[in-house]
Each structure stands twice: as C-alpha cells, then as structure tokens.
Design a protein around this motif. Structure first.
Motif, PDB file in Angstrom:
ATOM      1  N   ILE A 375       1.060  -1.282  -0.009  1.00  0.00           N
ATOM      2  CA  ILE A 375      -0.029  -0.078   0.093  1.00  0.00           C
ATOM      3  C   ILE A 375       0.910   1.228   0.034  1.00  0.00           C
ATOM      4  O   ILE A 375       1.748   1.297   0.807  1.00  0.00           O
ATOM      5  CB  ILE A 375      -0.987  -0.040   1.152  1.00  0.00           C
ATOM      6  CG1 ILE A 375      -1.700  -1.228   1.176  1.00  0.00           C
ATOM      7  CG2 ILE A 375      -1.624   1.341   1.462  1.00  0.00           C
ATOM      8  CD1 ILE A 375      -2.772  -1.470   2.629  1.00  0.00           C
ATOM      9  N   LEU A 376       0.845   2.124  -0.995  1.00  0.00           N
ATOM     10  CA  LEU A 376       1.381   3.349  -1.145  1.00  0.00           C
ATOM     11  C   LEU A 376       0.606   4.499  -1.049  1.00  0.00           C
ATOM     12  O   LEU A 376      -0.502   4.536  -1.503  1.00  0.00           O
ATOM     13  CB  LEU A 376       2.394   3.283  -2.248  1.00  0.00           C
ATOM     14  CG  LEU A 376       3.343   2.274  -2.575  1.00  0.00           C
ATOM     15  CD1 LEU A 376       2.901   1.449  -3.467  1.00  0.00           C
ATOM     16  CD2 LEU A 376       4.566   2.801  -3.027  1.00  0.00           C
ATOM     17  N   CYS A 377       0.888   5.557  -0.307  1.00  0.00           N
ATOM     18  CA  CYS A 377       0.121   6.876  -0.233  1.00  0.00           C
ATOM     19  C   CYS A 377       1.032   8.058  -0.310  1.00  0.00           C
ATOM     20  O   CYS A 377       2.192   7.962   0.181  1.00  0.00           O
ATOM     21  CB  CYS A 377      -1.032   6.822   0.995  1.00  0.00           C
ATOM     22  SG  CYS A 377      -0.139   6.555   2.477  1.00  0.00           S
ATOM     23  N   ALA A 378       0.436   9.003  -0.653  1.00  0.00           N
ATOM     24  CA  ALA A 378       1.102  10.471  -0.732  1.00  0.00           C
ATOM     25  C   ALA A 378       0.790  11.274   0.259  1.00  0.00           C
ATOM     26  O   ALA A 378      -0.226  11.445   0.689  1.00  0.00           O
ATOM     27  CB  ALA A 378       0.877  10.964  -1.944  1.00  0.00           C
ATOM     28  N   SER A 379       1.646  12.254   0.752  1.00  0.00           N
ATOM     29  CA  SER A 379       1.210  13.253   1.566  1.00  0.00           C
ATOM     30  C   SER A 379       0.428  14.022   1.108  1.00  0.00           C
ATOM     31  O   SER A 379      -0.276  14.663   1.878  1.00  0.00           O
ATOM     32  CB  SER A 379       2.724  14.069   2.051  1.00  0.00           C
ATOM     33  OG  SER A 379       3.352  14.501   1.072  1.00  0.00           O
ATOM     34  N   GLY A 380       0.422  14.883   0.068  1.00  0.00           N
ATOM     35  CA  GLY A 380      -0.521  15.456  -0.748  1.00  0.00           C
ATOM     36  C   GLY A 380      -0.351  16.966   0.044  1.00  0.00           C
ATOM     37  O   GLY A 380       0.589  17.279   0.230  1.00  0.00           O
ATOM     38  N   ASP A 381      -1.559  17.509   0.165  1.00  0.00           N
ATOM     39  CA  ASP A 381      -1.622  18.877   0.761  1.00  0.00           C
ATOM     40  C   ASP A 381      -1.180  18.744   2.349  1.00  0.00           C
ATOM     41  O   ASP A 381      -0.786  19.874   3.047  1.00  0.00           O
ATOM     42  CB  ASP A 381      -2.916  19.732   0.408  1.00  0.00           C
ATOM     43  CG  ASP A 381      -3.009  19.925  -0.907  1.00  0.00           C
ATOM     44  OD1 ASP A 381      -2.111  19.870  -1.827  1.00  0.00           O
ATOM     45  OD2 ASP A 381      -4.023  20.102  -1.169  1.00  0.00           O
ATOM     46  N   ALA A 382      -1.304  17.824   2.928  1.00  0.00           N
ATOM     47  CA  ALA A 382      -0.760  17.777   4.359  1.00  0.00           C
ATOM     48  C   ALA A 382       0.637  18.253   4.669  1.00  0.00           C
ATOM     49  O   ALA A 382       0.779  18.279   5.841  1.00  0.00           O
ATOM     50  CB  ALA A 382      -1.046  16.146   4.697  1.00  0.00           C
ATOM     51  N   SER A 383       1.514  18.342   3.545  1.00  0.00           N
ATOM     52  CA  SER A 383       2.899  18.509   3.955  1.00  0.00           C
ATOM     53  C   SER A 383       3.494  19.438   2.867  1.00  0.00           C
ATOM     54  O   SER A 383       3.102  19.291   1.848  1.00  0.00           O
ATOM     55  CB  SER A 383       3.630  17.367   3.817  1.00  0.00           C
ATOM     56  OG  SER A 383       5.041  17.474   3.977  1.00  0.00           O
ATOM     57  N   VAL A 384       4.082  20.421   3.308  1.00  0.00           N
ATOM     58  CA  VAL A 384       5.116  21.292   2.463  1.00  0.00           C
ATOM     59  C   VAL A 384       6.069  20.539   1.832  1.00  0.00           C
ATOM     60  O   VAL A 384       6.257  20.751   0.626  1.00  0.00           O
ATOM     61  CB  VAL A 384       5.487  22.513   3.326  1.00  0.00           C
ATOM     62  CG1 VAL A 384       6.484  23.402   2.428  1.00  0.00           C
ATOM     63  CG2 VAL A 384       4.477  23.422   3.778  1.00  0.00           C
ATOM     64  N   VAL A 385       6.537  19.645   2.576  1.00  0.00           N
ATOM     65  CA  VAL A 385       7.802  18.714   1.930  1.00  0.00           C
ATOM     66  C   VAL A 385       6.995  17.558   1.378  1.00  0.00           C
ATOM     67  O   VAL A 385       6.604  16.665   2.334  1.00  0.00           O
ATOM     68  CB  VAL A 385       8.872  18.352   3.227  1.00  0.00           C
ATOM     69  CG1 VAL A 385       9.854  17.518   2.409  1.00  0.00           C
ATOM     70  CG2 VAL A 385       9.444  19.821   3.659  1.00  0.00           C
ATOM     71  N   PRO A 386       6.773  17.259   0.211  1.00  0.00           N
ATOM     72  CA  PRO A 386       6.138  16.022  -0.014  1.00  0.00           C
ATOM     73  C   PRO A 386       6.888  14.691   0.071  1.00  0.00           C
ATOM     74  O   PRO A 386       8.206  14.873   0.077  1.00  0.00           O
ATOM     75  CB  PRO A 386       5.942  16.134  -1.826  1.00  0.00           C
ATOM     76  CG  PRO A 386       7.100  17.107  -2.053  1.00  0.00           C
ATOM     77  CD  PRO A 386       7.312  18.176  -0.917  1.00  0.00           C
TER      78      PRO A 386
END
Length: 418
Positions: A375-386
């Motif tokens: 399972i992979l997921c992205a930080s998206g808008d939750a983080s300034v540093v992706p």
C-alpha cells in the motif's frame, strides 16, 4: 471529529456509502470493515463513537456476534443495524439492544440523519464515551459553539476549557493555566465531559493559534512524557479553580435535509468488490525543521504505530526520488529499501499518468503479489515537503486498518519533515 465504524460484507454497498458519506466529513469520519473479524480488530485500535452493522455476514463473526461483542467490551458504543434479513423474529429480538434497526433498502440521508441525531443526543447529555478531547474541540469549532467545557478522568482529576464561538480562549488544570493547561487536558485519555451554561461575563482570549496546532502539540507532549495516567496538579490556594464566565449558550444542530433527490439507496444485493479508501486528513500547519538524526528517529517511532496490525511486515517514508527517509521492518528477509525505491517509481508514474489524463490526483495505490500486499500513499496537501508512505503486509493482512493508520501517520510525519 467522530469515527463511526460501518460493517457490511456487501462491498458494493460499502463503496456507495463511502462515496456519499464524504459530504459529511465535517461531522464524522467513517471507518469501514467488510466482516466482523476485521471490525473487532479496528475496535481494538481506533476510538469508535458509533457502530453501523449488517447482520448476515460470512465467517465466524456475523452481525449478531458483533453486537454481543460490543455489549460485553464496548457497552458505551451505540449501535445502528442495517439489514436485509427476512427473519422478522430475529430482527425484532434486537430491539432494546440497539439504537435503530433499518431494513434494506435504505437511503443514505436517512442513515446520516439517524447517526447525527444519536451523536448529538450523546453530546447534549454529556455522555461522550469514546470521544477524544481534540475531536470534541474540533466539533465545537466547526459549529462555532460557546461554552465552558469541563474535562476529566475522575472528580479529582479534571480541568476547564473556555470556548467562545468555537475558539479555544483559555484553560485551567490545577495550577496550570492557558496553553500548558490546554495541552495537558487535550492529551487525556478516557475522559468524560460536562458542558456548562454560565452567567454573562466577558472573557479575554489568552490562548492564541489554530486549534489543530494546539492538538498536535498536545499529542507530541503525550508521546514524549507518556501522559497515559495524568495526575491532578496541586490545587490553587483557595482549593478552587478560577471560574471566568462569558456570554454564550449551548445548543445542538442536526443535519435535517429531507430532500431525497439524488439520495442513493443501499440495496441488499451483492456486487463485485471495490477497495475502500480512508478520508484525507486535515492539513497540518508547517513546523520548524528538525535535525537529520532526530528527525529520522522520530519518523521511525511514528512508523512503529503500524506494528499491531495483522500481517504487518514493514513500512517506510520516502522522498520523491525514492530515497528512504525512515523505515520499520519486522521481516529480516524483506529488502525494504529496494522495494520502496522500485514501488515509489511505480507510484510516481501512476500520479503523473493521472494528472496528464485529466483524472484526480492519485494519492493512493495498492499492489498485490502472490504473498504480499503493498500500500502506497502520498502526503498531498498535508505537507509542504512532499513524501510517500509504503506499507507491506502479508496477503491476509488487515488492509483497512493499515489505511486508517497511514492516514493518521501523514500529518505526524509532515510535522517532523516541514
């Protein structure tokens, strides 16, 4: 914010509910399970405020078994039944044991109205078992409530939070005041609440900053000093806490939308399965950067939250180049760094393809091999540093609970990296 657990073996119905309940994410967050066994695992690791369950489900634990489990181990969780069971006698026997019984087909808005009414009834009566202080403060903020909130684990261990139009103005906990008192109260577990209406008197705002930032500081304090059993600080000189009162009243608001247009109906039918996803988390304000060594240690500690999940093998946090920033691995045969780099490239390709194809941003990807699930997921808008998260389970691992925990890890990791 409330977490409600929805259990149904009809994955098509779950997918439909997931799509429609997104519109109510300002009040509660649905958590999904496809069978009773998976539901019990989630109950052991997530604070659930209400259960919505089907009755007829395959496996060792059907809906009746799950209701009995709730009665024995989580008696404060209200239960709503949705079922297509034709045995009227068996369904009627549940009356008095559950809050509502809905026979399929049902309308989603009908279910939402019942859920919000039950949650709001619990708020009005002060019966808020299974709700964290932070979640309740977010609810007050959303509804712009004004009240004096008493929070405590016992008559001798309690404090006060002053709320004006949804904003946290001040706090008291023994001799502690303002921001420090608020953090200590928010970090409490297994609390009870009392909402007080008070005479009119102006109150000054002594706590600045956004509520989410205060909650994150409280959780960080809790992790650092292990505030699992908070003790009441010494009382003030007169043995009483200060009582500053301000203008305001307390009332509940319930969604009351009787418009049934475009309201999907949940039918008791079986359809091809569809994987469920976890709702996106609130954006976390940027925090100061940490040193490389300290940051890595904190990130690895955050990843250890996944260890209690059934079938968990390992996890990692990576930047967009595929470099591993932190990892946690329980399987010595698993080359997590190499797996992370390879699957990170696959994820980036999926994101770019989605973007160039005019689709919504790809924030999650699930891959399956013969023996494992990735399972992979992205930080998206939750983080300034992706960054990307990867979790590897065996083929029978609990994917639903993994997604829930990954969604909770994202803002914590973002705080460390930003």
């Amino acid at each position: 914010m409330y977490d409600i657990l929805v259990v149904d073996d009809d994955l098509f119905a779950l997918a439909l509910l997931e799509e429609q309940l997104k519109d109510y994410g300002d009040f509660f967050t649905p958590v999904y399970a496809s069978n009773g066994k998976e539901a019990i695992e989630i109950l052991g690791q997530v604070e659930i405020s209400l259960l919505v369950t089907d009755l007829i489900m395959p496996g060792e634990i059907n809906g009746w078994h799950l209701i009995e489990y709730i009665e024995n181990f989580h008696p404060n969780i209200p239960i709503v039944v949705i079922t297509g069971c034709k045995d009227e006698e068996k369904v009627t026997a549940l009356e008095g044991r559950v809050r509502e019984i809905l026979l399929k087909p049902i309308r989603v808005k009908q279910l939402v109205k019942i859920v919000t009414n039950i949650l709001n009834e619990d708020i009005a009566s002060g019966n808020l078992k299974g709700v964290s202080v932070g979640s309740f403060l977010q609810l007050l903020e959303m509804d712009e409530k004004t009240c004096l909130l008493e929070v405590g684990t016992s008559p001798r261990n309690k404090g006060l939070l002053y709320i004006h139009q949804g904003k946290l103005y001040d706090a008291e906990y023994g001799d502690l005041q303002e921001y420090e008192a608020a953090c200590r109260l928010i970090a409490m577990d297994n609390v009870s609440f009392k909402i007080k209406a008070l005479p009119k008197l102006e109150i000054r705002r002594r706590i600045k900053g956004e509520l989410m930032s205060i909650i994150m500081d409280a959780m960080k304090l809790k992790d650092e000093v292990k505030l699992c059993e908070l003790e009441l600080p010494p009382q003030t000189n007169d043995g009483e806490q200060r009582h500053r009162v301000f203008e305001g009243d307390w009332h509940q608001s319930v969604r009351d939308d009787d418009d049934e247009e475009d309201d999907p109906i949940i039918m008791p039918t079986a359809q091809p399965p569809r994987a469920t996803e976890v709702a996106e988390q609130d954006r976390v304000p940027p925090q100061p950067s940490c040193s490389a060594e300290g940051c890595t240690g904190n990130l690895e500690s955050i990843l250890e939250r996944l260890r209690g999940i059934k079938g968990y093998k390992g996890s990692g946090i990576m930047d967009f180049s595929g470099e591993t920033l932190a990892s946690d691995c329980l399987d010595s045969n698993l080359n997590l760094a190499r797996a992370g780099a390879v699957f990170n490239d696959v994820f980036r390709s999926a994101q770019e393809t989605a973007a160039t194809s005019g689709l919504h941003v790809c924030n999650e990807l699930t891959l399956k091999t013969r023996d494992f699930v990735i399972i992979l997921c992205a930080s998206g808008d939750a983080s300034v540093v992706p960054f990307h998260l990867i979790a590897i389970l065996d083929k029978d691992g609990n994917q639903a609970l993994t997604r829930i925990q990954l969604a909770k890890i994202i803002p914590l990791a973002a705080q460390e990296l930003n």
